[in-house]
Design an enzyme around this catalytic site. Structure first.
Site, PDB file in Angstrom:
ATOM      1  N   GLY A  28      47.185  50.005  95.938  1.00 55.60           N
ATOM      2  CA  GLY A  28      46.171  49.080  96.446  1.00 55.60           C
ATOM      3  C   GLY A  28      45.859  47.932  95.505  1.00 55.60           C
ATOM      4  N   ASN A  87      50.445  55.372 105.308  1.00 52.74           N
ATOM      5  CA  ASN A  87      49.206  56.099 105.023  1.00 52.74           C
ATOM      6  C   ASN A  87      48.044  55.193 105.418  1.00 52.74           C
ATOM      7  OD1 ASN A  87      47.057  57.488 103.971  1.00 52.74           O
ATOM      8  ND2 ASN A  87      47.675  57.299 101.816  1.00 52.74           N
ATOM      9  N   SER A 116      51.662  49.666  96.545  1.00 60.49           N
ATOM     10  CA  SER A 116      51.841  48.242  96.876  1.00 60.49           C
ATOM     11  C   SER A 116      53.238  47.901  97.400  1.00 60.49           C
ATOM     12  CB  SER A 116      51.461  47.362  95.674  1.00 60.49           C
ATOM     13  OG  SER A 116      50.091  47.538  95.349  1.00 60.49           O
ATOM     14  N   HIS A 152      47.176  63.252  97.300  1.00 58.37           N
ATOM     15  CA  HIS A 152      47.092  61.801  97.087  1.00 58.37           C
ATOM     16  C   HIS A 152      46.148  61.513  95.922  1.00 58.37           C
ATOM     17  CE1 HIS A 152      46.210  57.574  97.700  1.00 58.37           C
ATOM     18  NE2 HIS A 152      47.354  57.508  98.345  1.00 58.37           N
ATOM     19  N   LYS A 180      45.000  55.844 105.596  1.00 61.35           N
ATOM     20  CA  LYS A 180      43.739  56.156 104.883  1.00 61.35           C
ATOM     21  C   LYS A 180      42.576  56.144 105.883  1.00 61.35           C
ATOM     22  CE  LYS A 180      45.880  54.433 100.727  1.00 61.35           C
ATOM     23  NZ  LYS A 180      45.747  53.870  99.391  1.00 61.35           N
TER      24      LYS A 180
HETATM   25  P1  PGA Z   1      49.187  50.908  98.878  1.00 58.51           P
HETATM   26  O1  PGA Z   1      48.828  52.474  99.002  1.00 58.51           O
HETATM   27  O2  PGA Z   1      50.497  50.722  99.584  1.00 58.51           O
HETATM   28  O3  PGA Z   1      48.055  50.196  99.587  1.00 58.51           O
HETATM   29  O4  PGA Z   1      49.254  50.580  97.436  1.00 58.51           O
HETATM   30  C1  PGA Z   1      49.812  53.445  98.877  1.00 58.51           C
HETATM   31  C2  PGA Z   1      49.185  54.797  98.998  1.00 58.51           C
HETATM   32  O5  PGA Z   1      48.059  54.982  98.531  1.00 58.51           O
HETATM   33  O6  PGA Z   1      49.794  55.744  99.535  1.00 58.51           O
END
Ligand code: PGA
Length: 253
Positions: free
Chosen positions: A176, A9, A216, A98, A11
């Site tokens: 995140g 993802n 994460s 999401h 983003k």
């Molecule tokens: P992250 O995000 O791996 O940076 O924690 C996962 C997500 O939001 O799909």
């Protein structure tokens, strides 16, 4: 056996040039190094869907997905992108629900049920996200909340249709933050989701649904998480923006 899926993802990150470089680096590394047959999906920002899709060509390993779509099919909705548009561009997957969409754009279960329906109507495969915020986990309400999120947006679907959906369990406190759910926490919640689907649709339907873990995921923890019996891969944010790291995550599947 369910096929493992590793979805990145992206983003709202990367310029077009950076996005092209990232996709081409990962594509090369996957071709050279990845032995398993996990499906890889790049969920990229809308403007990059076609360029990245064109770059991938007929790559059988790596597919492309959007990160959202409108609940409307067409009309005066400035700035929105519809499911029929995505379909017409040959985009197979779309992330819906999401936690960032829920939190910053006010998307709730009812709206997401509409988005799920419009995506399915136009032949897209939704990657439906659910997961609890920290305070809900701390007050031990996580199982009830996630069951409700799955129910309110997916349980109106028929057995044949829900089988085709991808679910991503993403505890909000792990997104995140660098704070991953332990493999046990992930497995427990995935089992809760699968049991909940089984109670309504039967075990064989529940066994067909892919449930990804997100929050994460990185090169160091992917293998352990993906080895859990009910974890069918991951939805990966930060680590999907680095080609080496993401390739290592894929190798963990
Ligand atoms: P992250 O995000 O791996 O940076 O924690 C996962 C997500 O939001 O799909």
């Amino acid at each position: 056996m369910r096929q493992k899926i590793v979805a990145g993802n992206w983003k709202m990150n990367k310029t077009l040039e950076e996005a092209n470089i990232l996709a081409s680096e990962i594509t090369g590394m996957v071709a050279d190094e990845v032995k398993g047959d996990a499906k890889v999906i790049f969920c990229v920002p809308f403007p990059y869907l076609l360029p990245i899709k064109n770059q991938l060509g007929n790559n059988g390993r790596i597919a492309i997905g959007a990160q959202n779509c409108s609940e409307h099919e067409a009309g005066a909705y400035t700035g929105e992108v519809s499911a029929p548009m995505l379909k017409s561009m040959g985009i197979p997957y779309v992330i819906l629900g999401h936690s960032e969409r829920r939190q910053y754009f006010g998307e709730d279960g009812k709206l997401l049920a509409k988005k799920i329906d419009v995506a399915l109507k136009h032949g897209l495969i939704p990657i439906y996200c659910c997961g609890e915020p920290l305070e809900v986990r701390e007050s031990n309400g996580h199982e009830a909340l996630v069951k409700k999120q799955v129910e309110e947006s997916l349980f109106h679907l028929s057995a044949d249709v829900i089988k085709t959906i991808v679910i991503a369990y993403e505890p909000v406190w792990a997104i995140g933050t660098g704070k991953t759910a332990s493999a046990q926490q992930a497995q427990d919640m995935h089992a809760v989701i699968r049991k909940h689907i089984a109670a309504k649709y039967g075990q064989s339907v529940a066994d067909a649904v892919a449930i990804l873990y997100g929050g994460s995921v990185n090169a160091a923890n992917a293998k352990e998480l993906f080895a859990c019996p009910d974890v069918d891969g991951g939805l990966v944010g930060g680590a999907s923006l680095k080609s080496r790291e993401f390739t290592e995550v894929i190798k963990g599947a």
